[in-house]
Design a protein around this motif. Structure first.
Motif, mmCIF file in Angstrom:
data_model
loop_
_atom_site.group_PDB
_atom_site.id
_atom_site.type_symbol
_atom_site.label_atom_id
_atom_site.label_comp_id
_atom_site.label_asym_id
_atom_site.label_seq_id
_atom_site.Cartn_x
_atom_site.Cartn_y
_atom_site.Cartn_z
ATOM 1 N N LEU A 1 36.078 45.108 37.492
ATOM 2 C CA LEU A 1 36.849 45.813 39.081
ATOM 3 C C LEU A 1 36.945 44.941 39.388
ATOM 4 C CD1 LEU A 1 37.272 48.196 39.934
ATOM 5 C CD2 LEU A 1 34.973 49.117 40.964
ATOM 6 N N LEU A 2 36.508 44.010 39.975
ATOM 7 C CA LEU A 2 36.271 42.422 41.288
ATOM 8 C C LEU A 2 37.783 41.562 40.127
ATOM 9 C CD1 LEU A 2 33.400 41.284 41.901
ATOM 10 C CD2 LEU A 2 35.063 42.269 43.897
ATOM 11 N N LEU A 3 37.968 41.825 38.875
ATOM 12 C CA LEU A 3 38.975 41.029 38.534
ATOM 13 C C LEU A 3 40.391 41.740 38.555
ATOM 14 C CD1 LEU A 3 40.005 38.487 36.473
ATOM 15 C CD2 LEU A 3 39.389 39.684 34.862
ATOM 16 N N TRP A 4 40.412 42.946 38.213
ATOM 17 C CA TRP A 4 41.368 44.258 38.819
ATOM 18 C C TRP A 4 42.070 44.157 39.902
ATOM 19 C CZ3 TRP A 4 41.424 48.734 40.383
ATOM 20 C CH2 TRP A 4 43.133 49.855 40.438
ATOM 21 N N LEU A 5 41.355 44.109 40.858
ATOM 22 C CA LEU A 5 41.870 43.892 41.990
ATOM 23 C C LEU A 5 42.280 42.685 42.358
ATOM 24 C CD1 LEU A 5 38.571 45.316 44.034
ATOM 25 C CD2 LEU A 5 40.707 46.559 43.617
ATOM 26 N N VAL A 6 41.261 41.393 41.679
ATOM 27 C CA VAL A 6 42.399 40.184 42.315
ATOM 28 C C VAL A 6 43.510 40.140 41.245
ATOM 29 C CG1 VAL A 6 42.340 37.744 41.896
ATOM 30 C CG2 VAL A 6 39.889 38.662 42.498
ATOM 31 N N LEU A 7 43.290 40.262 39.539
ATOM 32 C CA LEU A 7 44.478 40.426 39.299
ATOM 33 C C LEU A 7 45.900 41.518 39.877
ATOM 34 C CD1 LEU A 7 42.944 39.895 35.533
ATOM 35 C CD2 LEU A 7 44.959 38.625 37.229
ATOM 36 N N ARG A 8 45.585 42.974 40.318
ATOM 37 C CA ARG A 8 46.235 43.163 41.122
ATOM 38 C C ARG A 8 47.883 43.087 41.963
ATOM 39 N NH1 ARG A 8 44.787 49.206 42.426
ATOM 40 N NH2 ARG A 8 43.958 47.978 44.730
ATOM 41 N N GLY A 9 46.857 42.144 42.266
ATOM 42 C CA GLY A 9 47.098 40.815 43.787
ATOM 43 C C GLY A 9 47.078 41.951 45.541
ATOM 44 N N SER A 10 46.088 42.461 45.365
ATOM 45 C CA SER A 10 46.255 43.167 46.862
ATOM 46 C C SER A 10 45.051 42.750 47.700
ATOM 47 C CB SER A 10 45.021 44.933 46.536
ATOM 48 O OG SER A 10 43.901 45.079 45.820
ATOM 49 N N GLY A 11 45.613 42.864 49.160
ATOM 50 C CA GLY A 11 44.905 42.074 49.578
ATOM 51 C C GLY A 11 43.664 41.847 50.419
ATOM 52 N N VAL A 12 42.938 41.198 50.595
ATOM 53 C CA VAL A 12 41.139 42.362 50.808
ATOM 54 C C VAL A 12 41.375 42.237 52.089
ATOM 55 C CG1 VAL A 12 38.775 40.961 51.811
ATOM 56 C CG2 VAL A 12 40.383 39.777 50.208
#
Length: 86
Positions: free
Chosen positions: A39-50
């Motif tokens: 899930l963390l990898l998907w969030l990072v690769l999706r490019g959504s900002g923190v």
């Protein structure tokens, strides 16, 4: 020791139902770590900002943390049980 001699502030409370992860083993802990990592990898690769999606990052990090705690405590408890059995 009788009930009259016990101090209610020093006695431990009776064990109630534990948290939802209390009965999980090391394999389930590893699965939680893997799912949280994906899930963390998907969030990072999706490019959504923190800043925009901090709750999603926080939730994924919590899943990883719970998985690490479950796997670690189960493995330590098993290892400690083997030491006492010898």
């Amino acid at each position: 020791m009788s009930d009259a001699q016990r101090d209610p502030e020093t006695d431990t409370p009776p064990a109630g139902p534990g948290p939802w992860w209390a009965g999980l083993g090391p394999v389930a802990g590893g699965v939680l770590v893997a799912c949280g990592g994906v899930l963390l990898l998907w969030l990072v690769l999706r490019g959504s900002g923190v800043e925009e999606h901090w709750a999603q990052y926080y939730g994924a990090a919590k899943v990883v943390a719970v998985g690490l705690v479950v796997a670690g405590t189960t493995l330590v408890a098993r290892r400690g049980g083997k030491r006492h059995a010898e």
